[in-house]
Design a protein around this motif. Structure first.
Motif, PDB file in Angstrom:
ATOM      1  N   GLY A 190       0.845  -1.183   0.000  1.00  9.89           N
ATOM      2  CA  GLY A 190       0.000   0.000   0.000  1.00  9.89           C
ATOM      3  C   GLY A 190       0.886   1.240   0.000  1.00  9.89           C
ATOM      4  N   GLY A 191       0.706   2.095   0.979  1.00 10.00           N
ATOM      5  CA  GLY A 191       1.556   3.278   1.080  1.00 10.00           C
ATOM      6  C   GLY A 191       2.652   3.137   2.117  1.00 10.00           C
ATOM      7  N   GLY A 204       5.304  -9.011   8.512  1.00 10.23           N
ATOM      8  CA  GLY A 204       4.646  -7.723   8.320  1.00 10.23           C
ATOM      9  C   GLY A 204       3.636  -7.720   7.187  1.00 10.23           C
ATOM     10  N   GLY A 205       3.402  -8.879   6.563  1.00 12.07           N
ATOM     11  CA  GLY A 205       2.436  -8.964   5.486  1.00 12.07           C
ATOM     12  C   GLY A 205       2.892  -8.361   4.187  1.00 12.07           C
TER      13      GLY A 205
END
Length: 207
Positions: A190-191, A204-205
């Motif tokens: 994502g960001g 942390g995915g």
């Protein structure tokens, strides 16, 4: 120091340098061989050859570090890492929660608590030791933190050579896991950007 520990730490140096110089054809024949273990000083004298002097080439941006500076800082990072190493595992010993305290106590120009995880402790120690050897002026850091997945060091040092070393440390942070200090890579979810090893990427995915 066991032979396995020397091999493991040498492999880490090889992996970090390989990632840092990826895409740089001048470094395609770089060789990293085990160094000498000293009971009081840790792993020293890593043998690194095949890396010519001059600015590295890479697709990451306009500014690139001198290759010889990258090699020197990696040597220092691995030396610092070897001094808190669990030879039975082999892997680094767990860092204390206040890991930053030892860094501030040793280097008086580190004037704030680093806002990053302990995986970059050896990078900060390696950089700071190098700076202490070559610059004796009065200066302080104002902030050390993670930003956009990399290390950022804000300071009032006006010495060009010292600023170069600090910039090399910031650049090299994108190849060292912020969580554990193992070889890592800059990943985005994502960001959110982080530099992590494969294990902490999964945690942390980021996979």
């Amino acid at each position: 120091m066991t032979d396995m520990s020397v091999i493991h730490l040498t492999d880490e140096a090889r992996t970090i340098l390989g990632a840092a110089f990826e895409g740089d054809p001048a470094c395609k024949d770089a060789i990293v061989l085990p160094g000498r273990w000293d009971e009081s000083e840790g792993l020293i004298d890593l043998f690194i050859t095949g890396v010519p002097s001059g600015r590295a080439t890479h697709s990451r941006g306009a500014w690139m570090p001198r290759r010889e500076d990258v090699v020197e800082l990696v040597r220092r990072v691995i030396n610092s890492r070897s001094r808190h190493w669990d030879h039975a595992r082999p892997r680094p010993l767990p860092m204390p929660r206040d890991w930053w305290r030892a860094v501030r106590d040793e280097f008086d120009f580190i004037d704030n608590i680093p806002e990053c995880a302990s995986g970059w402790a050896d990078l900060l120690i390696g950089m700071s030791g190098w700076l202490q050897e070559q610059y004796d002026g009065a200066w302080k850091t104002s902030q050390i933190k993670e930003k956009f997945g990399g290390l950022r060091i804000y300071h009032d040092c006006g010495d060009d050579r010292s600023e170069e070393v600090i910039s090399v440390a910031e650049w090299l942070s994108e190849f060292i896991c912020e969580d554990c200090g193992a070889p890592g890579r800059l990943l985005t979810r994502g960001g959110w950007c982080r530099t992590v090893c494969d294990g902490h990427a999964a945690d942390g995915g980021f996979e």
